[in-house]
Design an enzyme around this catalytic site. Structure first.
Site, PDB file in Angstrom:
ATOM      1  CE  LYS A 110      -5.502  24.542 106.745  1.00 59.49           C
ATOM      2  NZ  LYS A 110      -6.543  23.682 106.167  1.00 59.49           N
TER       3      LYS A 110
HETATM    4  P1  NAD Z   1     -10.866  30.188  98.432  1.00 59.59           P
HETATM    5  O1  NAD Z   1      -9.796  31.146  98.730  1.00 59.59           O
HETATM    6  O2  NAD Z   1     -10.860  29.456  97.135  1.00 59.59           O
HETATM    7  O3  NAD Z   1     -12.310  30.890  98.563  1.00 59.59           O
HETATM    8  C1  NAD Z   1     -12.694  31.606  99.687  1.00 59.59           C
HETATM    9  C2  NAD Z   1     -14.017  32.289  99.406  1.00 59.59           C
HETATM   10  O4  NAD Z   1     -14.428  32.987 100.582  1.00 59.59           O
HETATM   11  C3  NAD Z   1     -13.923  33.354  98.300  1.00 59.59           C
HETATM   12  O5  NAD Z   1     -15.133  33.361  97.558  1.00 59.59           O
HETATM   13  C4  NAD Z   1     -13.772  34.640  99.088  1.00 59.59           C
HETATM   14  O6  NAD Z   1     -14.213  35.789  98.358  1.00 59.59           O
HETATM   15  C5  NAD Z   1     -14.673  34.348 100.252  1.00 59.59           C
HETATM   16  N1  NAD Z   1     -14.406  35.194 101.413  1.00 59.59           N
HETATM   17  C6  NAD Z   1     -13.208  35.609 101.893  1.00 59.59           C
HETATM   18  N2  NAD Z   1     -13.387  36.436 102.936  1.00 59.59           N
HETATM   19  C7  NAD Z   1     -14.719  36.530 103.120  1.00 59.59           C
HETATM   20  C8  NAD Z   1     -15.528  37.243 104.025  1.00 59.59           C
HETATM   21  N3  NAD Z   1     -14.991  38.054 104.949  1.00 59.59           N
HETATM   22  N4  NAD Z   1     -16.884  37.103 103.926  1.00 59.59           N
HETATM   23  C9  NAD Z   1     -17.420  36.319 102.977  1.00 59.59           C
HETATM   24  N5  NAD Z   1     -16.709  35.618 102.083  1.00 59.59           N
HETATM   25  C10 NAD Z   1     -15.369  35.732 102.152  1.00 59.59           C
HETATM   26  O7  NAD Z   1     -10.858  29.156  99.673  1.00 59.59           O
HETATM   27  P2  NAD Z   1     -11.415  27.684  99.719  1.00 59.59           P
HETATM   28  O8  NAD Z   1     -10.296  26.764  99.383  1.00 59.59           O
HETATM   29  O9  NAD Z   1     -12.704  27.605  98.972  1.00 59.59           O
HETATM   30  O10 NAD Z   1     -11.667  27.507 101.288  1.00 59.59           O
HETATM   31  C11 NAD Z   1     -12.876  27.936 101.898  1.00 59.59           C
HETATM   32  C12 NAD Z   1     -13.002  27.271 103.256  1.00 59.59           C
HETATM   33  O11 NAD Z   1     -13.021  25.848 103.081  1.00 59.59           O
HETATM   34  C13 NAD Z   1     -11.871  27.546 104.229  1.00 59.59           C
HETATM   35  O12 NAD Z   1     -12.385  27.577 105.542  1.00 59.59           O
HETATM   36  C14 NAD Z   1     -10.972  26.339 104.057  1.00 59.59           C
HETATM   37  O13 NAD Z   1     -10.161  26.091 105.191  1.00 59.59           O
HETATM   38  C15 NAD Z   1     -12.003  25.259 103.873  1.00 59.59           C
HETATM   39  N6  NAD Z   1     -11.471  24.066 103.206  1.00 59.59           N
HETATM   40  C16 NAD Z   1     -10.902  24.140 101.966  1.00 59.59           C
HETATM   41  C17 NAD Z   1     -10.445  22.971 101.376  1.00 59.59           C
HETATM   42  C18 NAD Z   1      -9.880  22.960  99.979  1.00 59.59           C
HETATM   43  O14 NAD Z   1      -9.641  21.875  99.450  1.00 59.59           O
HETATM   44  N7  NAD Z   1      -9.698  24.100  99.314  1.00 59.59           N
HETATM   45  C19 NAD Z   1     -10.530  21.743 102.053  1.00 59.59           C
HETATM   46  C20 NAD Z   1     -11.120  21.714 103.305  1.00 59.59           C
HETATM   47  C21 NAD Z   1     -11.591  22.878 103.866  1.00 59.59           C
END
Ligand code: NAD
Length: 418
Positions: A110
């Site tokens: 990561k």
């Molecule tokens: P992103 O940046 O696209 O979206 C994050 C979302 O969370 C946004 O809507 C943001 O406004 C919201 N957010 C941020 N801070 C917040 C808070 N304090 N309270 C409530 N909402 C909040 O990120 P993502 O890629 O969708 O990732 C989200 C989660 O999924 C993370 O934990 C990430 O590690 C995990 N994840 C992502 C992927 C991927 O392919 N993008 C894969 C596996 C896991």
């Protein structure tokens, strides 16, 4: 026997707690436990960036490679104020267990830059990405370590990374995944994590006899993962009663029409203010009386403070480590089904794997093929874990960690790590 977990725990302590529990359960010897517990390599770099107003800001950046016994390191890059070494280390370890549980030929890594991306312009983000890439580039590579997007990074970020990496090491699109389709990205990658979440939920619904069609679902986070999960679940007939983002949430008991919400978010940048819904805080969303709760934003949001107020029947960890070990114990005792992060959100890294193989073969799969293969991988992983859980009489998280730890230990032993 492990003592009952208590909060607070740092993200890495939490992931290590689940690892230790699995290591006990599968009887891992002490030498192998020492090898798998820590990171293989942790690189910490200074990332100086010239801001648009001429000032210089120095950010901290990290790339942690946890374990590469099963293949090249693989894991996303996160831009967030909380992305310190402890969190990146925790997320790297989770990637090792995640790639193992869906049986991809990758290890776990990561990366992160500790910054507030909302305060940076696109030009500043590009300079930051290029500088970070050039500083960690010597430990990356198609057969070494392949980054992907995570929180606050996206296909554009990967395009900058690929370009910067290529300047020094030569053009090779397989050096990152989650790229724009025009630059060798895979069809279906953008939706993959959310689609995987929806597939895992469908499998869980069948296995546990808990209906999904018509059932109430609350989703925290409306970014890449949350919005795609919401869209696909809505299309599949689930009733999305609440969604939120960093600015707040919205609630409608009758169900939110996600197809109308998406243009609202594109136009305003937030779910907040969507007509004919009630405002709700992020904390209230987690405590709603719903059948399915999908945390899809930050880690640690369900913890010892609010665990006794969670009303969902099933929690699906679309985010990484959204439930602390203390809350996990309390909720499991209360009979709440928890689909752990290392299965629930594995769809992203699975299609990243498909992207990497397509780049190496210089051949593009059509989107239906990507989605069919993703479906196969996710259902097989969920069913393996559910079968193990039933046989060993453990919960899904314990089952997933047991299987993953045994797979990684087997590869490490075959390579002669111990
Ligand atoms: P992103 O940046 O696209 O979206 C994050 C979302 O969370 C946004 O809507 C943001 O406004 C919201 N957010 C941020 N801070 C917040 C808070 N304090 N309270 C409530 N909402 C909040 O990120 P993502 O890629 O969708 O990732 C989200 C989660 O999924 C993370 O934990 C990430 O590690 C995990 N994840 C992502 C992927 C991927 O392919 N993008 C894969 C596996 C896991």
């Amino acid at each position: 026997m492990q003592v009952r977990p208590t909060d607070p725990m740092s993200p890495h302590q939490a992931v290590t707690f689940f690892f230790d529990r699995a290591a006990d359960q599968v009887g891992l010897d002490d030498e192998m436990r020492d090898v798998l517990r820590g990171s293989y390599r942790e690189l910490s770099v200074q990332v100086p960036v010239r801001l648009d107003d001429g000032r210089l800001m120095v950010f901290n950046g990290y790339r942690v490679q946890h374990n590469g016994a099963r293949g090249p390191y693989k894991g996303g890059i996160r831009y967030h104020p909380d992305a310190d070494i402890d969190e990146v280390r925790a997320l790297a370890a989770l990637m090792t267990w995640k790639t193992a549980i869906v049986d991809l030929p990758f290890g776990g890594a990561k990366g992160g830059v500790q910054c507030e991306p909302y305060l940076l312009s696109d030009a500043e983000k590009q300079r930051l990405t290029r500088r970070f890439t050039s500083m960690i580039g010597y430990i990356l590579g198609v057969n070494r370590d392949i980054p992907a997007p995570d929180m606050n990074t996206n296909a554009q970020t990967m395009a900058w990374m690929m370009d910067e990496f290529g300047k020094r090491y030569g053009y090779n699109p397989a050096c990152v995944t989650g790229k724009p389709v025009e630059l060798g990205g895979s069809l279906g990658r953008d939706a993959a994590t959310g689609r995987g979440v929806a597939i895992a939920m469908g499998e869980c619904a069948k296995e546990r006899g808990i209906p999904l069609e018509g059932a109430s679902v609350a989703i925290q986070g409306f970014g890449n993962v949350g919005s795609w999960a919401a869209r696909l679940l809505h299309e599949g007939g689930a009733r999305i009663v609440a969604v939120s983002d960093v600015r707040g949430g919205i609630h409608d008991k009758g169900g939110i029409d996600i197809s109308l919400l998406l243009p609202h978010v594109s136009a305003t940048g937030s779910v907040v203010g969507f007509p004919r819904t009630d405002p709700i805080t992020n904390e209230e969303l987690l405590e709603l009386d719903v059948e399915w709760l999908v945390p899809a934003a930050l880690g640690g949001v369900i913890n010892a403070r609010n665990a006794n107020r969670i009303n969902a029947r099933v929690i699906v960890e679309a985010a990484n480590h959204p439930i602390t070990p203390a809350a996990d114990a309390e909720l499991s005792d209360a009979g709440v089904v928890i689909v752990p992060d290392i299965i629930a959100n594995a769809g992203g890294v699975t299609v990243s794997y498909f992207e990497w193989t397509q780049n190496i073969q210089q051949y593009r799969w059509d989107e239906d093929h990507v989605n069919d293969e993703l479906h196969k991988v996710m259902t097989r992983a969920y069913r393996d874990v559910a079968a193990y859980a039933a046989e060993a009489k453990v919960d899904l998280r314990m089952a997933a960690f047991d299987i993953a730890v045994e797979r990684v230990a087997r590869a490490a032993r075959l390579r002669g790590y111990v």
